[in-house]
Motif scaffolding. Sequence first.
Motif, PDB file in Angstrom:
ATOM      1  N   GLN A 143       0.826  -1.203   0.000  1.00  0.00           N
ATOM      2  CA  GLN A 143       0.000   0.000   0.000  1.00  0.00           C
ATOM      3  C   GLN A 143       0.863   1.257   0.000  1.00  0.00           C
ATOM      4  OE1 GLN A 143      -3.197  -0.173  -0.420  1.00  0.00           O
ATOM      5  NE2 GLN A 143      -3.972   1.871   0.057  1.00  0.00           N
ATOM      6  N   GLN A 144       1.911   1.250   0.793  1.00  0.00           N
ATOM      7  CA  GLN A 144       2.788   2.421   0.857  1.00  0.00           C
ATOM      8  C   GLN A 144       3.520   2.651  -0.460  1.00  0.00           C
ATOM      9  OE1 GLN A 144       5.214   1.486   4.253  1.00  0.00           O
ATOM     10  NE2 GLN A 144       3.514   1.728   5.692  1.00  0.00           N
ATOM     11  N   ALA A 145       4.028   1.576  -1.065  1.00  0.00           N
ATOM     12  CA  ALA A 145       4.732   1.712  -2.345  1.00  0.00           C
ATOM     13  C   ALA A 145       3.785   2.193  -3.432  1.00  0.00           C
ATOM     14  CB  ALA A 145       5.360   0.375  -2.736  1.00  0.00           C
ATOM     15  N   ALA A 146       2.559   1.689  -3.410  1.00  0.00           N
ATOM     16  CA  ALA A 146       1.576   2.077  -4.425  1.00  0.00           C
ATOM     17  C   ALA A 146       1.208   3.552  -4.301  1.00  0.00           C
ATOM     18  CB  ALA A 146       0.332   1.207  -4.291  1.00  0.00           C
ATOM     19  N   MET A 147       0.897   3.994  -3.097  1.00  0.00           N
ATOM     20  CA  MET A 147       0.505   5.388  -2.905  1.00  0.00           C
ATOM     21  C   MET A 147       1.667   6.333  -3.182  1.00  0.00           C
ATOM     22  SD  MET A 147      -2.756   5.522  -2.211  1.00  0.00           S
ATOM     23  CE  MET A 147      -3.189   6.976  -1.258  1.00  0.00           C
ATOM     24  N   ALA A 148       2.868   5.937  -2.815  1.00  0.00           N
ATOM     25  CA  ALA A 148       4.036   6.769  -3.091  1.00  0.00           C
ATOM     26  C   ALA A 148       4.285   6.867  -4.592  1.00  0.00           C
ATOM     27  CB  ALA A 148       5.262   6.200  -2.381  1.00  0.00           C
ATOM     28  N   GLY A 149       4.115   5.761  -5.297  1.00  0.00           N
ATOM     29  CA  GLY A 149       4.330   5.775  -6.736  1.00  0.00           C
ATOM     30  C   GLY A 149       3.337   6.639  -7.485  1.00  0.00           C
ATOM     31  N   LEU A 150       2.123   6.751  -6.954  1.00  0.00           N
ATOM     32  CA  LEU A 150       1.070   7.535  -7.610  1.00  0.00           C
ATOM     33  C   LEU A 150       1.070   9.003  -7.200  1.00  0.00           C
ATOM     34  CD1 LEU A 150      -1.929   5.042  -7.234  1.00  0.00           C
ATOM     35  CD2 LEU A 150      -0.769   5.638  -9.369  1.00  0.00           C
ATOM     36  N   GLU A 151       1.927   9.380  -6.269  1.00  0.00           N
ATOM     37  CA  GLU A 151       1.887  10.745  -5.732  1.00  0.00           C
ATOM     38  C   GLU A 151       1.950  11.789  -6.854  1.00  0.00           C
ATOM     39  OE1 GLU A 151       4.079  13.492  -2.303  1.00  0.00           O
ATOM     40  OE2 GLU A 151       4.901  11.538  -2.845  1.00  0.00           O
ATOM     41  N   GLY A 152       1.036  12.742  -6.779  1.00  0.00           N
ATOM     42  CA  GLY A 152       0.988  13.806  -7.769  1.00  0.00           C
ATOM     43  C   GLY A 152       0.214  13.452  -9.025  1.00  0.00           C
ATOM     44  N   GLN A 153      -0.301  12.214  -9.111  1.00  0.00           N
ATOM     45  CA  GLN A 153      -1.046  11.753 -10.273  1.00  0.00           C
ATOM     46  C   GLN A 153      -2.482  11.423  -9.889  1.00  0.00           C
ATOM     47  OE1 GLN A 153       0.372  11.706 -13.197  1.00  0.00           O
ATOM     48  NE2 GLN A 153       2.523  11.118 -13.042  1.00  0.00           N
ATOM     49  N   GLY A 454      -1.607  10.412 -17.982  1.00  0.00           N
ATOM     50  CA  GLY A 454      -0.189  10.507 -17.621  1.00  0.00           C
ATOM     51  C   GLY A 454       0.646  11.153 -18.706  1.00  0.00           C
ATOM     52  N   GLY A 455       0.204  11.022 -19.949  1.00  0.00           N
ATOM     53  CA  GLY A 455       0.854  11.727 -21.043  1.00  0.00           C
ATOM     54  C   GLY A 455       2.015  10.999 -21.667  1.00  0.00           C
ATOM     55  N   GLY A 456       2.548   9.985 -20.998  1.00  0.00           N
ATOM     56  CA  GLY A 456       3.648   9.218 -21.565  1.00  0.00           C
ATOM     57  C   GLY A 456       3.140   7.909 -22.122  1.00  0.00           C
ATOM     58  N   THR A 457       3.897   6.847 -21.913  1.00  0.00           N
ATOM     59  CA  THR A 457       3.467   5.507 -22.297  1.00  0.00           C
ATOM     60  C   THR A 457       3.329   4.667 -21.030  1.00  0.00           C
ATOM     61  OG1 THR A 457       5.705   4.587 -22.495  1.00  0.00           O
ATOM     62  CG2 THR A 457       4.788   5.722 -24.432  1.00  0.00           C
ATOM     63  N   GLY A 458       2.640   3.546 -21.174  1.00  0.00           N
ATOM     64  CA  GLY A 458       2.538   2.652 -20.033  1.00  0.00           C
ATOM     65  C   GLY A 458       3.897   2.150 -19.593  1.00  0.00           C
ATOM     66  N   GLY A 459       4.805   2.023 -20.560  1.00  0.00           N
ATOM     67  CA  GLY A 459       6.142   1.531 -20.240  1.00  0.00           C
ATOM     68  C   GLY A 459       6.968   2.501 -19.429  1.00  0.00           C
ATOM     69  N   ASP A 460       6.819   3.804 -19.684  1.00  0.00           N
ATOM     70  CA  ASP A 460       7.673   4.745 -18.946  1.00  0.00           C
ATOM     71  C   ASP A 460       6.982   5.395 -17.752  1.00  0.00           C
ATOM     72  OD1 ASP A 460       7.424   7.067 -21.732  1.00  0.00           O
ATOM     73  OD2 ASP A 460       6.132   6.935 -19.995  1.00  0.00           O
ATOM     74  N   VAL A 461       5.642   5.322 -17.660  1.00  0.00           N
ATOM     75  CA  VAL A 461       4.927   5.939 -16.540  1.00  0.00           C
ATOM     76  C   VAL A 461       4.464   4.904 -15.520  1.00  0.00           C
ATOM     77  CG1 VAL A 461       2.908   7.299 -15.865  1.00  0.00           C
ATOM     78  CG2 VAL A 461       4.184   7.910 -17.934  1.00  0.00           C
ATOM     79  N   SER A 462       3.791   3.863 -15.973  1.00  0.00           N
ATOM     80  CA  SER A 462       3.168   2.912 -15.050  1.00  0.00           C
ATOM     81  C   SER A 462       4.059   1.733 -14.684  1.00  0.00           C
ATOM     82  CB  SER A 462       1.862   2.396 -15.653  1.00  0.00           C
ATOM     83  OG  SER A 462       0.923   3.451 -15.777  1.00  0.00           O
ATOM     84  N   ALA A 463       4.881   1.266 -15.617  1.00  0.00           N
ATOM     85  CA  ALA A 463       5.726   0.099 -15.337  1.00  0.00           C
ATOM     86  C   ALA A 463       6.674   0.329 -14.158  1.00  0.00           C
ATOM     87  CB  ALA A 463       6.501  -0.304 -16.591  1.00  0.00           C
ATOM     88  N   PRO A 464       7.313   1.504 -14.017  1.00  0.00           N
ATOM     89  CA  PRO A 464       8.195   1.702 -12.859  1.00  0.00           C
ATOM     90  C   PRO A 464       7.452   1.644 -11.522  1.00  0.00           C
ATOM     91  CG  PRO A 464       8.650   3.333 -14.562  1.00  0.00           C
ATOM     92  CD  PRO A 464       7.389   2.646 -14.955  1.00  0.00           C
ATOM     93  N   ILE A 465       6.206   2.099 -11.500  1.00  0.00           N
ATOM     94  CA  ILE A 465       5.406   2.020 -10.270  1.00  0.00           C
ATOM     95  C   ILE A 465       5.141   0.559  -9.939  1.00  0.00           C
ATOM     96  CG2 ILE A 465       3.228   2.658  -9.168  1.00  0.00           C
ATOM     97  CD1 ILE A 465       3.119   5.083 -11.047  1.00  0.00           C
ATOM     98  N   ALA A 466       4.797  -0.228 -10.956  1.00  0.00           N
ATOM     99  CA  ALA A 466       4.555  -1.653 -10.749  1.00  0.00           C
ATOM    100  C   ALA A 466       5.805  -2.329 -10.193  1.00  0.00           C
ATOM    101  CB  ALA A 466       4.128  -2.305 -12.056  1.00  0.00           C
ATOM    102  N   ARG A 467       6.962  -1.962 -10.734  1.00  0.00           N
ATOM    103  CA  ARG A 467       8.208  -2.560 -10.240  1.00  0.00           C
ATOM    104  C   ARG A 467       8.385  -2.283  -8.752  1.00  0.00           C
ATOM    105  NH1 ARG A 467      11.795   0.614 -12.546  1.00  0.00           N
ATOM    106  NH2 ARG A 467      12.118   1.759 -10.600  1.00  0.00           N
ATOM    107  N   ARG A 468       8.140  -1.043  -8.323  1.00  0.00           N
ATOM    108  CA  ARG A 468       8.299  -0.689  -6.916  1.00  0.00           C
ATOM    109  C   ARG A 468       7.334  -1.489  -6.028  1.00  0.00           C
ATOM    110  NH1 ARG A 468       8.255   5.767  -6.333  1.00  0.00           N
ATOM    111  NH2 ARG A 468       8.035   5.971  -8.576  1.00  0.00           N
ATOM    112  N   VAL A 469       6.109  -1.638  -6.494  1.00  0.00           N
ATOM    113  CA  VAL A 469       5.108  -2.364  -5.708  1.00  0.00           C
ATOM    114  C   VAL A 469       5.497  -3.837  -5.582  1.00  0.00           C
ATOM    115  CG1 VAL A 469       2.701  -3.145  -5.687  1.00  0.00           C
ATOM    116  CG2 VAL A 469       3.237  -0.767  -6.264  1.00  0.00           C
ATOM    117  N   ILE A 470       5.898  -4.441  -6.691  1.00  0.00           N
ATOM    118  CA  ILE A 470       6.300  -5.853  -6.664  1.00  0.00           C
ATOM    119  C   ILE A 470       7.519  -6.043  -5.767  1.00  0.00           C
ATOM    120  CG2 ILE A 470       7.205  -7.752  -8.062  1.00  0.00           C
ATOM    121  CD1 ILE A 470       5.476  -6.638 -10.398  1.00  0.00           C
ATOM    122  N   GLU A 471       8.490  -5.164  -5.900  1.00  0.00           N
ATOM    123  CA  GLU A 471       9.690  -5.261  -5.063  1.00  0.00           C
ATOM    124  C   GLU A 471       9.349  -5.155  -3.584  1.00  0.00           C
ATOM    125  OE1 GLU A 471      13.497  -3.586  -7.595  1.00  0.00           O
ATOM    126  OE2 GLU A 471      12.077  -2.122  -6.809  1.00  0.00           O
ATOM    127  N   ALA A 472       8.461  -4.220  -3.246  1.00  0.00           N
ATOM    128  CA  ALA A 472       8.089  -4.023  -1.841  1.00  0.00           C
ATOM    129  C   ALA A 472       7.483  -5.302  -1.270  1.00  0.00           C
ATOM    130  CB  ALA A 472       7.111  -2.862  -1.717  1.00  0.00           C
TER     131      ALA A 472
END
Length: 479
Positions: A143-153, A454-472
């Motif tokens: 939950q913390q990684a997800a909310m941090a990754g979405l901050e400002g979006q 988000g204005g970018g692509t799923g690969g450059d905007v959303s994929a890094p957030i997913a990585r952080r969540v999975i790692e956490a």
Amino acid sequence: MNAPLRRVAISVLVLFTLLILNINYIQVVRSDELRDDRRNTRVLADEYSRERGSIVVDGQPIALSVPTDDRLKYLRQYPQGPLYAPVTGYYSVIYGATRMEQEANELLAGTDDRLFVRRISDLFTGRDPSGGDVVLTLDPAVQQAAMAGLEGQVGAVVALDPTTGAVLGLASTPTYDPNLLAGHDLDAVRDAADLLEAADPDPRTNQAIDERYSPGSIFKVIVAAAALEEGYTPETVVPAPRILQLPGTTTDLENFNGSACSESGEQPLIDALTISCNTAFAQLGIDLGEDAVRDMAEAFGIDGEGFSIPLEVEGSTVGDIENDAELGVSSIGQQDVQVTPMQAAMIAAAVANDGVLMKPYLVDQLLAPDLTVIDETDPEVFAEPVSEAIADQLTEMMASVVANGSGRAARISGVQVAGKTGTAENAGPDHNWFIGFAPADEPRIAVAVFVRNGGGTGGDVSAPIARRVIEAYLDGQEG
């Protein structure tokens, strides 16, 4: 008895009959409505005269009641308010209860039928009545990684245990502080609510389950599944032109940035998914036909029907498809296809779990005030959209997306991640998606990340957030 007296007697009898009927109507028919009316001060005083149960994550209360010195004897508090607000909702003197506070209200308030014996015991012992606790499935690190990754979006993250359906993370932004709505200063509560209502979007909206959006290329996983069901393999060569003229129109469909997917104009299905080739999947959907694409989408739960986790989840839909041109556009997750982030996570979870989709659930246990377990959730199969063999093929293809294609930003050292990116066109900047799971060979977590405009692509905007969540999550499991 003369006529005038008879008329008076009849009138009195009719009035008494109407009075009795009205009393019964109020006490029986409208009792629930009047009891739940926040203007009913007697009910409010009764609710706040006893300690409301807690909502618990990993042994810690994320919603609890504390004693006060004012007329309402208890104050609802949220120690990590904004972090869990998309799940807890709030319990307000003025605005009532929302989210889990509403869904589990009877247990939390102590009025649940399963607490009847406890209430009788309280009556005879003189013990102060109190509510039961709700233990959630959420993982704090996720939950913390997800909310941090979405901050400002504006966006959402949903994380599931693919083998059980347990919701590990349910994040939505922008968020808010439910403490501001739970206070006893009524003017301050109204001011806080006015600010939230004036915001766009209202932070009380849960982007993960209330809203649905064009999924873009994550829908290609559904089309790939339909193709595999029809006998294709990951190595089957499919048409992949630089430009595809949609049937019956003069409209050209292009790939991202107008690029060519291959020099030859055709490529293996696995390569088409790896680089997310639009023309290949639009033509593939047309070749398969509407029934095959729609049937597979519905098998994964994209059938327009909502469901409960127990929070209500908006239904996802393929939408209307009038012709092959619309089928081609739908097959790349555009046209009228609309999914919630929860549904997107369910697609990844089904592939991860050998083709078996487990029903998502947010409540692990319900506890009595003495902390004895009075109910717990048993994992339940939601659907079986594909066979284990097809799920294995989809896993191979989605692992290639992360290892070699558009999902490289989701790569984790020492862990094979399977996933799919999505970039969905709309009236504003593109929406950005990523769905995936890890480890690919023995999945423990499935995720969906959505960023609105988000204005970018799923690969450059959303994929890094997913990585952080999975790692956490994986780091926490190892710890």
